[in-house]
Every structure is written in structure tokens, then in C-alpha cells.
Design an enzyme around this catalytic site. Structure first.
Site, PDB file in Angstrom:
ATOM      1  N   GLY A  76       0.871  -1.175   0.000  1.00 52.41           N
ATOM      2  CA  GLY A  76       0.000   0.000   0.000  1.00 52.41           C
ATOM      3  C   GLY A  76       0.898   1.212   0.000  1.00 52.41           C
ATOM      4  N   GLU A  77       0.696   2.091   0.936  1.00 55.84           N
ATOM      5  CA  GLU A  77       1.540   3.283   1.044  1.00 55.84           C
ATOM      6  C   GLU A  77       1.987   3.397   2.499  1.00 55.84           C
ATOM      7  OE1 GLU A  77       3.189   5.462  -0.848  1.00 55.84           O
ATOM      8  OE2 GLU A  77       3.795   6.100   1.158  1.00 55.84           O
ATOM      9  N   SER A  78       3.291   3.203   2.693  1.00 59.21           N
ATOM     10  CA  SER A  78       3.797   3.097   4.062  1.00 59.21           C
ATOM     11  C   SER A  78       3.598   4.379   4.873  1.00 59.21           C
ATOM     12  CB  SER A  78       5.273   2.717   4.044  1.00 59.21           C
ATOM     13  OG  SER A  78       6.015   3.659   3.290  1.00 59.21           O
ATOM     14  N   CYS A 131       6.273  -5.236   0.656  1.00 54.67           N
ATOM     15  CA  CYS A 131       6.373  -3.907   0.054  1.00 54.67           C
ATOM     16  C   CYS A 131       6.210  -2.799   1.118  1.00 54.67           C
ATOM     17  CB  CYS A 131       5.385  -3.795  -1.104  1.00 54.67           C
ATOM     18  SG  CYS A 131       5.883  -2.543  -2.293  1.00 54.67           S
ATOM     19  N   ARG A 184      12.661   3.631   0.091  1.00 59.41           N
ATOM     20  CA  ARG A 184      11.334   3.652  -0.553  1.00 59.41           C
ATOM     21  C   ARG A 184      11.485   3.982  -2.038  1.00 59.41           C
ATOM     22  NH1 ARG A 184       8.301   7.949   0.940  1.00 59.41           N
ATOM     23  NH2 ARG A 184       6.372   7.048   0.182  1.00 59.41           N
ATOM     24  N   ILE A 235       5.951  -3.198  -7.344  1.00 60.60           N
ATOM     25  CA  ILE A 235       5.127  -2.011  -7.612  1.00 60.60           C
ATOM     26  C   ILE A 235       5.623  -0.873  -6.724  1.00 60.60           C
ATOM     27  CG2 ILE A 235       2.796  -1.057  -7.614  1.00 60.60           C
ATOM     28  CD1 ILE A 235       1.793  -4.010  -7.725  1.00 60.60           C
ATOM     29  N   ARG A 236       6.270   0.101  -7.332  1.00 57.45           N
ATOM     30  CA  ARG A 236       6.876   1.203  -6.556  1.00 57.45           C
ATOM     31  C   ARG A 236       7.573   0.637  -5.315  1.00 57.45           C
ATOM     32  NH1 ARG A 236       2.178   2.875  -8.211  1.00 57.45           N
ATOM     33  NH2 ARG A 236       1.141   2.610  -6.224  1.00 57.45           N
ATOM     34  N   HIS A 248       5.296  -8.620  -4.233  1.00 62.60           N
ATOM     35  CA  HIS A 248       3.912  -8.964  -3.872  1.00 62.60           C
ATOM     36  C   HIS A 248       3.533 -10.393  -4.249  1.00 62.60           C
ATOM     37  CE1 HIS A 248       2.410  -4.837  -3.023  1.00 62.60           C
ATOM     38  NE2 HIS A 248       3.370  -4.477  -3.848  1.00 62.60           N
ATOM     39  N   GLU A 272       1.239 -12.136  -3.131  1.00 61.95           N
ATOM     40  CA  GLU A 272      -0.233 -12.282  -3.114  1.00 61.95           C
ATOM     41  C   GLU A 272      -0.842 -11.989  -4.478  1.00 61.95           C
ATOM     42  OE1 GLU A 272       1.417  -9.771  -1.971  1.00 61.95           O
ATOM     43  OE2 GLU A 272       0.348  -7.913  -2.409  1.00 61.95           O
TER      44      GLU A 272
HETATM   45  N1  GLN Z   1       5.916   2.978  -2.470  1.00 61.58           N
HETATM   46  C1  GLN Z   1       5.086   2.489  -1.414  1.00 61.58           C
HETATM   47  C2  GLN Z   1       5.509   3.005  -0.056  1.00 61.58           C
HETATM   48  O1  GLN Z   1       6.410   3.758   0.054  1.00 61.58           O
HETATM   49  C3  GLN Z   1       5.060   0.975  -1.383  1.00 61.58           C
HETATM   50  C4  GLN Z   1       4.362   0.433  -2.601  1.00 61.58           C
HETATM   51  C5  GLN Z   1       3.676  -0.882  -2.389  1.00 61.58           C
HETATM   52  O2  GLN Z   1       3.429  -1.306  -1.259  1.00 61.58           O
HETATM   53  N2  GLN Z   1       3.289  -1.498  -3.473  1.00 61.58           N
HETATM   54  O3  GLN Z   1       4.946   2.635   0.921  1.00 61.58           O
END
Ligand code: GLN
Length: 199
Positions: A49-51, A81, A110, A139-140, A176, A178
Site C-alpha cells: 500500500g503506502e507506508s 512492500c 522507498r 510495484i513502486r 507482492h 499475493e
Molecule cells: N511505495 C510504497 C511506499 O512507500 C510501497 C508500494 C507498495 O506497497 N506497493 O509505501
């Protein structure tokens, strides 16, 4: 705790996919958003997600300190992630004031692959798993830039960048699983949950 459920941190991110993987093992899965829910689980997945958002929400909901205590007490936790970032002792390129829960003796960067390679997929050798290689979806994604002496490396890219680590009760991947059909990392986490539960 025999019979206690496995939790998926559900503040934000792709927690439903992780719940589905664990359910495919026959696990009793609950979502965790509050300290009372955390107190019931015998293991926890922290999703992607987004940390920075997950960090803010966990502090806002009074979950950050109970999570740190649970990690220190030996709760098996698997972070993917953003979840890996949450488990890292040190964050590089966090947003201002971003905190992690910590536990893994690593520094993660990150968004380490930059805009050109926001998302990509690659086969990754994981010596602990043998054949076949793991199909890893990024993913990112973060990378593990420093591995302290308490943590061990489970997988790295061909260029040496570390993307999966383990330390006692804690497991983390930059990618990921999952989102694929290869659940060997989840299985490794769940086996630890079972071993801890019945120890
Ligand atoms: N870039 C996101 C972060 O800094 C992580 C991306 C992800 O969990 N797919 O949290």
C-alpha cells in the site's frame, strides 16, 4: 494460542488479497484495525500500500505501540512492500516525519526503482525454496539497502539488491506474492505461525 486467528493489517492497501491466500491454507483470518483485534491474533501480515499513510493511520488508531510490542514479543509478522518498510528499523527517502514499527535490522529505500521502473516483474532465485524461481511482482517497491547482522537475506536481484529478508519471527519481501499464484513466502510465514502457536 491454539485456534487463534491470523490477522491481516487492514488500515490501508491490498489486505484482501493476503486474506485470500491465508484462507487458501485453511487459516481463520481476521482483519486488524484496532488493538483489541491485534491482541487476538497469532500472526500478522502487513500488506502493500503506502507506508507513509499506514504509518499515520497506525498511530492515529493507537495501533503503532501495540504493534511494536507484539513484534518485540515474538509475534510472527510478514510484511510485503509497504509492509516491509513498516518492519524496517531504518527508512531512507521516507516522507517528513515518517516512522516505522521496526523490528528488522535493515535500512530500506522507498520507491527505489524510480519512475522509469515503477512496476515490473522478474524471476527471482530463492535458495531456501529451491526450484522453481519465484515470479516477483514489484510495484513502486523498496529495496533493502543495508542488512544488519541480525537479519538474513533470503533473496536478491541479479545486481545484488536485496529484496527478501528474515529475522526470527519477521519476514519481509519488496514484492507482492499475493498477486501471483506462488504462495511459498506466505507458507513460510504461516508455518512459523503454526510452530509458534503450538510451541
Ligand atoms: N511505495 C510504497 C511506499 O512507500 C510501497 C508500494 C507498495 O506497497 N506497493 O509505501
Amino acid at each position: 494460542m491454539a485456534g487463534s486467528p491470523v490477522g491481516v493489517l487492514a488500515l490501508q492497501g491490498d489486505y484482501r488479497e493476503h486474506a485470500a491466500v491465508l484462507e487458501s491454507f485453511g487459516a481463520d483470518v481476521v482483519t486488524v484495525r484496532r488493538p483489541e483485534e491485534l491482541a487476538r491474533v497469532s500472526g500478522l501480515v502487513i500488506p502493500g500500500g503506502e507506508s507513509s499513510v499506514m504509518d499515520k493511520l497506525s498511530r492515529m488508531f493507537g495501533l503503532a505501540d501495540p504493534l511494536k510490542q507484539a513484534i518485540a514479543a515474538g509475534l510472527p509478522v510478514y510484511g510485503t512492500c509497504a509492509g516491509l518498510i513498516m518492519l524496517a528499523d531504518r527508512i531512507i527517502d521516507g516522507i517528513g516525519g515518517q516512522q516505522s514499527l521496526g523490528g528488522l535490522d535493515i535500512a530500506v529505500r522507498r520507491n527505489a526503482f524510480g519512475r522509469q521502473r515503477d512496476s515490473f516483474e522478474v524471476e527471482v532465485e530463492v535458495p531456501e525454496f529451491g526450484e522453481p524461481a519465484v515470479h516477483a511482482v514489484f510495484i513502486r517497491a523498496p529495496v533493502v539497502e543495508e542488512v544488519g547482522e541480525r537479519a538474513s537475506v533470503l533473496a536478491a536481484l541479479d545486481d545484488g539488491r536485496v529484496i527478501a529478508v528474515e529475522q526470527g519471527n519477521l519476514l519481509g519481501t519488496s514484492f507482492h506474492p499475493e498477486m501471483t499464484e506462488d504462495y511459498r513466502f506466505h507458507r513460510r510465514f504461516y508455518d512459523r505461525v503454526l510452530a509458534t502457536r503450538f510451541a
